[in-house]
Design a protein around this motif. Structure first.
Motif, PDB file in Angstrom:
ATOM      1  N   LYS A  87       1.635  46.083   1.820  1.00  0.00           N
ATOM      2  CA  LYS A  87       1.228  46.124   3.214  1.00  0.00           C
ATOM      3  C   LYS A  87       1.783  47.377   3.877  1.00  0.00           C
ATOM      4  N   PRO A  88       1.054  47.938   4.858  1.00  0.00           N
ATOM      5  CA  PRO A  88       1.585  49.071   5.619  1.00  0.00           C
ATOM      6  C   PRO A  88       2.920  48.697   6.267  1.00  0.00           C
ATOM      7  N   GLY A  89       3.884  49.592   6.172  1.00  0.00           N
ATOM      8  CA  GLY A  89       5.216  49.321   6.707  1.00  0.00           C
ATOM      9  C   GLY A  89       6.214  48.901   5.656  1.00  0.00           C
ATOM     10  N   ASP A  90       5.719  48.480   4.475  1.00  0.00           N
ATOM     11  CA  ASP A  90       6.623  48.106   3.384  1.00  0.00           C
ATOM     12  C   ASP A  90       7.294  49.343   2.801  1.00  0.00           C
ATOM     13  N   ILE A  91       8.498  49.141   2.286  1.00  0.00           N
ATOM     14  CA  ILE A  91       9.198  50.192   1.544  1.00  0.00           C
ATOM     15  C   ILE A  91       9.295  49.722   0.094  1.00  0.00           C
ATOM     16  N   ASP A 107       3.374  56.126  -8.908  1.00  0.00           N
ATOM     17  CA  ASP A 107       3.123  54.808  -9.505  1.00  0.00           C
ATOM     18  C   ASP A 107       4.041  53.797  -8.830  1.00  0.00           C
ATOM     19  N   ILE A 108       3.458  52.866  -8.067  1.00  0.00           N
ATOM     20  CA  ILE A 108       4.253  51.817  -7.425  1.00  0.00           C
ATOM     21  C   ILE A 108       3.908  50.439  -7.989  1.00  0.00           C
ATOM     22  N   GLY A 109       3.156  50.422  -9.098  1.00  0.00           N
ATOM     23  CA  GLY A 109       2.794  49.148  -9.704  1.00  0.00           C
ATOM     24  C   GLY A 109       1.500  48.578  -9.170  1.00  0.00           C
ATOM     25  N   ALA A 110       0.794  49.332  -8.339  1.00  0.00           N
ATOM     26  CA  ALA A 110      -0.504  48.880  -7.834  1.00  0.00           C
ATOM     27  C   ALA A 110      -1.573  49.153  -8.875  1.00  0.00           C
ATOM     28  N   LYS A 111      -2.796  48.642  -8.624  1.00  0.00           N
ATOM     29  CA  LYS A 111      -3.871  48.819  -9.613  1.00  0.00           C
ATOM     30  C   LYS A 111      -4.319  50.270  -9.712  1.00  0.00           C
ATOM     31  N   GLN A 134      10.793  65.407  -8.239  1.00  0.00           N
ATOM     32  CA  GLN A 134      10.712  65.847  -9.630  1.00  0.00           C
ATOM     33  C   GLN A 134       9.908  64.826 -10.420  1.00  0.00           C
ATOM     34  N   PRO A 135       9.104  65.269 -11.397  1.00  0.00           N
ATOM     35  CA  PRO A 135       8.350  64.313 -12.222  1.00  0.00           C
ATOM     36  C   PRO A 135       9.269  63.274 -12.853  1.00  0.00           C
ATOM     37  N   SER A 136       8.803  62.036 -12.887  1.00  0.00           N
ATOM     38  CA  SER A 136       9.524  60.877 -13.448  1.00  0.00           C
ATOM     39  C   SER A 136      10.650  60.383 -12.542  1.00  0.00           C
ATOM     40  N   GLU A 137      10.843  61.011 -11.403  1.00  0.00           N
ATOM     41  CA  GLU A 137      11.876  60.560 -10.474  1.00  0.00           C
ATOM     42  C   GLU A 137      11.472  59.219  -9.860  1.00  0.00           C
ATOM     43  N   ILE A 138      12.447  58.331  -9.709  1.00  0.00           N
ATOM     44  CA  ILE A 138      12.214  57.030  -9.088  1.00  0.00           C
ATOM     45  C   ILE A 138      12.926  57.006  -7.742  1.00  0.00           C
ATOM     46  N   ARG A 139      12.196  56.660  -6.682  1.00  0.00           N
ATOM     47  CA  ARG A 139      12.796  56.605  -5.359  1.00  0.00           C
ATOM     48  C   ARG A 139      11.968  55.708  -4.445  1.00  0.00           C
ATOM     49  N   GLU A 140      12.420  55.556  -3.194  1.00  0.00           N
ATOM     50  CA  GLU A 140      11.734  54.689  -2.247  1.00  0.00           C
ATOM     51  C   GLU A 140      10.621  55.445  -1.513  1.00  0.00           C
ATOM     52  N   PHE A 141       9.550  54.697  -1.215  1.00  0.00           N
ATOM     53  CA  PHE A 141       8.423  55.249  -0.470  1.00  0.00           C
ATOM     54  C   PHE A 141       7.981  54.248   0.598  1.00  0.00           C
ATOM     55  N   PHE A 142       7.467  54.777   1.687  1.00  0.00           N
ATOM     56  CA  PHE A 142       6.960  53.970   2.804  1.00  0.00           C
ATOM     57  C   PHE A 142       5.443  53.888   2.690  1.00  0.00           C
ATOM     58  N   ILE A 143       4.895  52.674   2.765  1.00  0.00           N
ATOM     59  CA  ILE A 143       3.441  52.510   2.702  1.00  0.00           C
ATOM     60  C   ILE A 143       2.860  52.718   4.099  1.00  0.00           C
ATOM     61  N   MET A 144       1.971  53.724   4.230  1.00  0.00           N
ATOM     62  CA  MET A 144       1.424  54.081   5.532  1.00  0.00           C
ATOM     63  C   MET A 144       0.136  53.346   5.866  1.00  0.00           C
ATOM     64  N   THR A 145      -0.722  53.143   4.884  1.00  0.00           N
ATOM     65  CA  THR A 145      -2.051  52.608   5.168  1.00  0.00           C
ATOM     66  C   THR A 145      -2.437  51.492   4.197  1.00  0.00           C
ATOM     67  N   GLU A 146      -3.508  50.789   4.554  1.00  0.00           N
ATOM     68  CA  GLU A 146      -4.117  49.837   3.632  1.00  0.00           C
ATOM     69  C   GLU A 146      -4.808  50.624   2.517  1.00  0.00           C
ATOM     70  N   GLN A 152      -6.679  52.944  -3.262  1.00  0.00           N
ATOM     71  CA  GLN A 152      -5.493  53.788  -3.270  1.00  0.00           C
ATOM     72  C   GLN A 152      -4.722  53.657  -1.956  1.00  0.00           C
ATOM     73  N   LEU A 153      -3.386  53.610  -2.066  1.00  0.00           N
ATOM     74  CA  LEU A 153      -2.491  53.529  -0.913  1.00  0.00           C
ATOM     75  C   LEU A 153      -1.944  54.907  -0.583  1.00  0.00           C
ATOM     76  N   SER A 154      -1.629  55.128   0.703  1.00  0.00           N
ATOM     77  CA  SER A 154      -0.991  56.377   1.123  1.00  0.00           C
ATOM     78  C   SER A 154       0.486  56.113   1.383  1.00  0.00           C
ATOM     79  N   LEU A 155       1.340  57.012   0.885  1.00  0.00           N
ATOM     80  CA  LEU A 155       2.783  56.831   0.966  1.00  0.00           C
ATOM     81  C   LEU A 155       3.444  57.939   1.777  1.00  0.00           C
ATOM     82  N   SER A 156       4.713  57.710   2.123  1.00  0.00           N
ATOM     83  CA  SER A 156       5.481  58.697   2.882  1.00  0.00           C
ATOM     84  C   SER A 156       6.964  58.568   2.576  1.00  0.00           C
TER      85      SER A 156
END
Length: 369
Positions: A87-91, A107-111, A134-146, A152-156
């Motif tokens: 959902k938008p607003g999720d981290i 890749d956040i595990g979505a389809k 950096q490629p293969s880096e794992i970190r937190e992202f904010f979901i901006m849109t449906e 496809q989701l947009s992240l920030s």
């Protein structure tokens, strides 16, 4: 003459061709083949009590799950953990797997792989994605849109940094901390700085320096917070308050200091006392009434004043020459006499402050006597 063993294999399997050329087959190969061949099952080897596929006894009962250590409800709850509903607003956590010219694929595990636009990579200005990711880096992202029509989701990352920057700024304000920040631009109203990546504004009235505002660019200034309002996106700071607080640590009410007149207004004069500005209000110039400060003072005049109030929260120093007058009106007729006897009058003033405090009265009322 003995028969070729390979021919026996061919006789036993007339419809199946061997994948091993005849000329390469040896006695050792055949022996190994025979040793590893599957033994044909006999009827006695098959268990007698295997239930049929449509036999109800072959199905798992609810009681079987309960005895296994968890219920059907718990099993459903476990499955729901893997029913991703973004959902938008999720981290969420994501893995960077491609850096492109306009953004990054995550890749956040979505389809479908999510996309983060270049402008969402950081709250600060960056030259390219590789400055942050950096490629293969794992970190937190904010979901901006449906999801869009392609799923496809947009992240920030910028949104996360923005939220956390306001949290840190609110905490700094709560602690009444002094921060240092670089001026990156000025305008007619004041100067612009960045605090934790957020744009802050210093009003011209809260800049205490002899430099022209345009010359402040690239200078690091000590600052205090005046206003922190995330909803209105307002971050207002004071250079004057920071300097006054620093100066206040070495000043006290009743102290006589030497200063220079830096500006005159209808309501009073601003006196520079060691790099910070104090206000000599028109009512504090003399016991006698005066029409305007200009009738008594001039810009750049050197004079002695006494500190009558230190307001660290508002960044103000209040000054007086009235309290230093040996006789009412001396600032109008003989200012030098006032300055010569300033320390003597200040000592008397401090004594009156002490007496007033012991009696529980307002010490500031002493100045009107």
């Amino acid at each position: 003459m003995s028969e070729n063993p390979a021919s026996k294999i061919e006789e036993k399997n007339p419809e199946k061709e061997t994948s091993i050329p005849e000329e390469t087959v040896s006695n050792a190969t055949i022996a190994e083949f025979e040793e590893n061949s599957i033994t044909e099952l006999k009827e006695d080897d098959i268990p007698k009590n295997i239930p049929a596929a449509d036999d109800s006894s072959s199905r798992i009962n609810k009681s079987d799950l309960e005895t296994a250590g968890f219920t059907l409800d718990e099993f459903a709850s476990l499955l729901s953990k893997y029913d991703y509903n973004f959902k938008p607003g999720d981290i969420v956590n994501g893995t960077v797997f491609a850096l492109e010219s306009k953004g990054a694929m995550i890749d956040i595990g979505a389809k479908t792989a999510a996309f983060m636009p270049m402008q969402e990579v950081s709250i600060n200005r960056v030259e390219g994605l590789s400055d942050v990711l950096q490629p293969s880096e794992i970190r937190e992202f904010f979901i901006m849109t449906e999801e869009n029509e392609d799923g496809q989701l947009s992240l920030s990352i910028r949104r996360i940094e923005y939220q956390r920057a306001w949290e840190r700024v609110r905490q700094l304000q709560k602690e009444d901390a002094t921060i240092y920040s670089e001026v990156f631009a000025t305008n007619r109203g004041g100067a612009l700085v960045r605090v934790e990546g957020l744009r802050g504004f210093i009003p011209g009235s809260h800049i205490s320096t002899r430099k022209a505002k345009e010359e402040l660019v690239a200078d690091f200034l000590p600052l205090k917070f005046l206003e922190v309002d995330e909803e209105r996106n307002r971050l207002v700071l004071s250079h004057r308050r920071a300097l006054v607080e620093r100066k206040m640590n070495r000043l006290e009410v009743g102290e006589v200091v030497v200063g220079a007149v830096r500006g005159i207004k209808p309501y009073g004069a601003f006196i520079d006392i060691g790099g910070v500005s104090g206000l000599l209000h028109i009512s504090e110039i003399s016991h006698e009434h005066i029409e305007t400060p200009h009738s008594v003072l001039n810009v750049n005049d050197q004079m002695k004043v006494m500190i009558i109030d230190l307001d660290a929260e508002r960044g103000r120093i209040s000054l007086s020459t009235k309290a230093l007058e040996p006789e009412p009106g001396d600032m109008l007729t003989d200012p030098q006499k006032v300055f010569d006897k300033a320390e003597e009058m200040a000592a008397r003033y401090k004594q009156m402050l002490l007496e007033q405090a012991e009696e529980g009265e307002d010490p500031i009322a002493v100045m009107t006597i």
